[in-house]
Scaffold this active site. Structure first.
Site, mmCIF file in Angstrom:
data_model
loop_
_atom_site.group_PDB
_atom_site.id
_atom_site.type_symbol
_atom_site.label_atom_id
_atom_site.label_comp_id
_atom_site.label_asym_id
_atom_site.label_seq_id
_atom_site.Cartn_x
_atom_site.Cartn_y
_atom_site.Cartn_z
ATOM 1 N N THR A 179 -1.794 8.017 3.614
ATOM 2 C CA THR A 179 -0.612 7.325 3.111
ATOM 3 C C THR A 179 -0.272 7.875 1.729
ATOM 4 O OG1 THR A 179 0.283 5.165 2.527
ATOM 5 C CG2 THR A 179 -2.088 5.401 2.294
ATOM 6 N N GLU A 324 -2.805 0.695 5.086
ATOM 7 C CA GLU A 324 -4.115 0.158 4.675
ATOM 8 C C GLU A 324 -4.482 -1.115 5.407
ATOM 9 O OE1 GLU A 324 -1.741 1.287 2.741
ATOM 10 O OE2 GLU A 324 -2.483 2.188 0.896
ATOM 11 N N LYS A 433 11.343 4.169 -0.186
ATOM 12 C CA LYS A 433 11.115 4.204 1.262
ATOM 13 C C LYS A 433 12.423 4.518 1.977
ATOM 14 C CE LYS A 433 7.702 2.456 4.274
ATOM 15 N NZ LYS A 433 6.896 1.354 4.774
ATOM 16 N N TRP A 438 7.849 7.430 3.000
ATOM 17 C CA TRP A 438 7.794 7.366 1.546
ATOM 18 C C TRP A 438 8.253 8.653 0.866
ATOM 19 C CZ3 TRP A 438 7.444 2.762 -0.266
ATOM 20 C CH2 TRP A 438 6.630 1.794 0.326
HETATM 21 P P1 AMP Z 1 3.251 2.043 4.898
HETATM 22 O O1 AMP Z 1 1.846 2.085 4.473
HETATM 23 O O2 AMP Z 1 3.923 3.362 4.828
HETATM 24 O O3 AMP Z 1 3.411 1.389 6.218
HETATM 25 O O4 AMP Z 1 4.048 1.147 3.860
HETATM 26 C C1 AMP Z 1 3.658 -0.143 3.508
HETATM 27 C C2 AMP Z 1 4.640 -0.722 2.540
HETATM 28 O O5 AMP Z 1 5.934 -0.821 3.136
HETATM 29 C C3 AMP Z 1 4.340 -2.128 2.065
HETATM 30 O O6 AMP Z 1 3.380 -2.162 1.040
HETATM 31 C C4 AMP Z 1 5.709 -2.591 1.597
HETATM 32 O O7 AMP Z 1 6.029 -2.078 0.319
HETATM 33 C C5 AMP Z 1 6.626 -1.928 2.616
HETATM 34 N N1 AMP Z 1 6.916 -2.874 3.718
HETATM 35 C C6 AMP Z 1 6.326 -2.941 4.918
HETATM 36 N N2 AMP Z 1 6.854 -3.920 5.669
HETATM 37 C C7 AMP Z 1 7.819 -4.501 4.912
HETATM 38 C C8 AMP Z 1 8.740 -5.581 5.109
HETATM 39 N N3 AMP Z 1 8.809 -6.260 6.250
HETATM 40 N N4 AMP Z 1 9.567 -5.886 4.094
HETATM 41 C C9 AMP Z 1 9.544 -5.213 2.920
HETATM 42 N N5 AMP Z 1 8.709 -4.174 2.677
HETATM 43 C C10 AMP Z 1 7.861 -3.831 3.658
#
Ligand code: AMP
Length: 538
Positions: A179, A324, A433, A438
């Site tokens: 990640t 994570e 995002k 990312w």
């Molecule tokens: P990833 O590890 O790439 O899946 O990203 C995780 C991050 O995405 C989280 O820590 C949040 O910042 C963002 N995220 C995931 N789901 C949501 C959601 N439903 N609403 C807002 N942000 C989200």
């Protein structure tokens, strides 16, 4: 006194065997050029056995990392099971990353074998000289082997059906996914059999994703991102028919598969659904079999929830999670006593990120580490813990501070209300995002500040209709210097993937600073919150 219950290891193989024993005739369907590839869980099982046998012959053993570079297809699904059931670790490489990031990740993971979709051959050719540990490449296609690489179908055809699965410990590593971080290199999250098993059970629960054997499930979230939200394992455990879009990720193609295969549950990031909504606006599509859409990865736009409610009566269910956290962390469902509320009040709840999935504990803490009250107002950083939350990043000491006192600090700034519903308000991590993936603002800022005419630069996220967020570069020039926005973007081109490049550049007098002299991006985000980005140039 200890309980007297069996200590059965919770492994991915239990999921696999269940699919074979009880749901052998249920289907797995993949969108391919000109139609669909379809077979049954029993055929799937036979091929998983052959794949495991082939991997063992290649010398893949316990703990070895096997990388994939592929779309959601039946072959990728076979790898999802054969690799961990053999005791090895499936490492899903994100096809959207830059060659530099991919080389770093594959070398850091010490991947031994790499399976890739034939359409990615050019990308693999570029990467090949930089991958120091990969001994064998396998192309996932019907094609024949080349002088360099093995061909997947030939490999399977050469195997017998007799294969002894190894006994595994439930804490053995099973999967690996990197990640992006705010700073430094991408970091690996190493899943165990136990974490996958428990995550799978929880995802299936009625009050989580609520998937049953009667469902037809189409994850549009890629298998190279956070385990496709665990759906490949969840569907196999409960025998749901799986539909995989392959490379056909365009909105029209997604809708076609939903209708033709009678999909009842689908899941993906908001950008996918924004595209789907545009197609729906222009055409008549029968979505009567679709029961729910699970959306996460970024906040669900209010208009999207209203749209599917009012036009189709299909509930959008918001989930929050991270690589994570395997990824399911929380899910936004109404509680019984809220069912009598009016629509607007219910919508306000459904637009939150939800309450934690069973097994996940949460708290929000202020800067001094004190828990903030669950009053729906006070902001704090979200911390989580549970059996499918990472306890450390793989083979690095970077960001060790994120794992303290048995809690993982998510970098999401939230409120929690008196009913336990989490609302994400901001994030401490300096990331953008875009379309579910990312972009590291810090890396781009550092590059920009290496430009001889630039004094300071901050890259911030601004809202975007399709991608949810896109980068805007805020640049302070050195005294007496001039630059155009094209020159700034041109300077970044080649150093970053093209979809990372800022959509616009704003030349400003100064980057606002916090009391300790750090860039105060909150102020910039507020200043540019209604910024209209120009059409993105390719
Ligand atoms: P990833 O590890 O790439 O899946 O990203 C995780 C991050 O995405 C989280 O820590 C949040 O910042 C963002 N995220 C995931 N789901 C949501 C959601 N439903 N609403 C807002 N942000 C989200």
């Amino acid at each position: 006194m200890k309980g007297l219950m069996m200590n059965t290891p919770l492994t991915v193989r239990m999921i696999l065997e269940r699919a074979r024993l009880y749901y052998g005739s249920n289907e797995i369907v993949t969108r391919v050029d000109g139609g669909y590839h379809r077979y049954r869980y029993s055929d799937f099982y036979d091929r998983v056995v052959k794949l495991a046998a082939a991997l063992r012959k290649m010398g893949v053993g316990k703990g070895d990392r096997v990388a994939t570079f592929a779309w959601n297809t039946f072959r990728h699904l076979e790898l999802y099971f054969a690799v961990p059931c053999l005791g090895a670790v499936i490492h899903t490489l994100n096809i959207r990353l830059s060659p530099e990031q991919l080389a770093y990740i594959a070398n850091h993971a010490e991947d031994k074998v790499l399976f890739y979709d034939a359409m990615f051959s050019p990308a693999i050719e570029r990467l090949r000289p930089y991958l120091n540990t990969v001994k064998q490449y396998v192309v996932l296609d019907d094609a024949a082997a080349t002088d360099k690489d093995l061909a997947y179908e030939q490999l399977l055809a050469a195997q017998q059906d007799d294969f002894e699965w190894p006994d595994l410990d439930e804490n053995d590593a099973a999967g690996l996914c990197y990640t992006s971080g705010t700073t430094g290199h991408p970091k690996g999250v190493l899943y165990s059999h136990r974490s996958i098993y428990l995550h799978t059970l929880t995802c299936a629960m009625a009050d989580c994703m609520g998937i049953t054997e009667e469902d037809v499930c189409m994850p549009i979230v890629p298998m190279f991102h956070a385990n496709a939200w665990g759906l490949p394992y969840t569907c196999a455990m409960i025998g749901a028919k799986q539909v995989m879009p392959g490379q056909f990720m365009q909105p029209g193609e997604i809708l076609k598969a939903i209708v033709e295969e009678g999909v009842t549950i689908t899941a993906g990031v908001p950008t996918i659904w924004l595209g789907v909504m545009q197609v729906l606006e222009q055409s008549q599509v029968d979505l009567s079999r679709l029961k729910k859409i699970i959306i996460g990865g970024s906040a669900v736009p209010e208009a999207m929830m209203r749209y599917f409610d009012s036009k189709y009566g299909i509930p959008v269910i918001q989930a929050w999670g991270m690589t994570e956290t395997s990824p399911l962390g929380s899910i936004a469902k109404l509680k019984q006593h809220m069912r009598s509320w009016d629509y607007e009040r219910q919508l306000a709840i459904r637009l939150k990120q939800g309450i934690p999935a069973p097994g996940i504990e949460v708290r929000a803490v202020d800067e001094s580490g004190r828990q903030v009250p669950w009053d729906g107002k006070t902001l704090g950083e979200l911390q989580v813990r549970g059996p499918w939350v990472a306890s450390a990043y793989y083979n690095t000491t970077e960001r060790a501070e994120a794992f303290q006192d048995g809690w993982f600090s998510t970098g999401d700034v939230v409120t929690i209300d008196s009913e336990g519903y989490i609302t994400i308000c901001d994030r401490t991590k300096d990331l953008i995002k875009s379309g579910g993936e990312w972009i590291s603002s810090v890396d781009m800022e550092n590059a920009l500040m290496g430009h001889p005419k630039i004094k300071e630069a901050a890259v911030i996220a601004v809202a975007h209709e399709k991608w949810v967020e896109r980068p805007l570069a805020c640049v302070v020039l050195k005294a007496g210097e001039t630059l155009t926005d094209e020159e700034v973007i041109e300077y970044l081109r080649g150093r970053f993937a093209s979809w990372w490049l800022p959509d616009a550049v704003e030349f400003i007098q100064e980057i606002p600073k916090t009391s300790v002299g750090k860039f105060d991006k909150k102020v910039l985000r507020e200043r540019f919150k209604n910024y209209r980005l120009p059409e993105r140039k390719k």
